[in-house]
Design an enzyme around this catalytic site. Structure first.
Site, mmCIF file in Angstrom:
data_model
loop_
_atom_site.group_PDB
_atom_site.id
_atom_site.type_symbol
_atom_site.label_atom_id
_atom_site.label_comp_id
_atom_site.label_asym_id
_atom_site.label_seq_id
_atom_site.Cartn_x
_atom_site.Cartn_y
_atom_site.Cartn_z
ATOM 1 N N CYS A 1 79.559 1.000 41.481
ATOM 2 C CA CYS A 1 79.792 2.432 41.700
ATOM 3 C C CYS A 1 80.009 2.755 43.184
ATOM 4 O O CYS A 1 79.124 2.546 44.006
ATOM 5 C CB CYS A 1 78.581 3.183 41.138
ATOM 6 S SG CYS A 1 78.468 4.909 41.599
ATOM 7 N N CYS B 1 77.557 5.332 44.606
ATOM 8 C CA CYS B 1 76.232 4.697 44.732
ATOM 9 C C CYS B 1 76.150 3.902 46.035
ATOM 10 O O CYS B 1 75.181 3.995 46.780
ATOM 11 C CB CYS B 1 75.956 3.763 43.556
ATOM 12 S SG CYS B 1 75.952 4.569 41.949
#
Length: 132
Positions: free
Chosen positions: A71, A74
């Site tokens: 991600c 993230c």
């Protein structure tokens, strides 16, 4: 605070392409030496659902980031989370412990229990795992 690490050395080699068309590479040898590194454990990686449960039951206040290794947001937000976790760990007046759980650890039961629908998801917990 984990304490002070003794002197340690790290040797590694990198290969850098100097010309992409003919694939020439330069090799660099690196030697790093560190002495008396102060270490503080601030952001705790939780490698299993059992460790998540134990983390939540051990600490009176917890911030958990449910994250994914693939991600982009993230990865982009992790340095800020690490910085925040370090600040909280260094301040004895703040009772907040930070943990991170990655998607490969999360089973369907965990994602359902904590209503994880997207990554990253940050959840604040009181002792015993009660969401705030």
């Amino acid at each position: 605070k984990l304490g002070t690490l003794p002197t340690c050395s790290i040797d590694f080699i990198t290969h850098v392409s100097t010309n992409p068309t003919n694939q020439k590479k330069k090799t660099y040898h690196h030697h790093l030496q560190y002495s008396n590194i102060e270490t503080t454990m601030a952001l705790e990686e939780l490698p299993s659902s059992d460790s998540l449960t134990a983390f939540l039951s051990t600490h009176s206040n917890s911030l958990v980031c449910f994250s994914a290794t693939w991600c982009g947001p993230c990865k982009a937000s992790k340095p800020a989370l690490e910085s925040l976790a370090s600040q909280y760990a260094a301040d004895p007046s703040v009772d907040l412990h930070s943990g991170i759980v990655y998607e490969h650890v999360l089973g369907d039961e965990v994602t359902s229990k904590y209503r994880i629908r997207a990554f990253p998801t940050y959840v604040l917990f009181k002792k015993g795992g009660e969401e705030v």
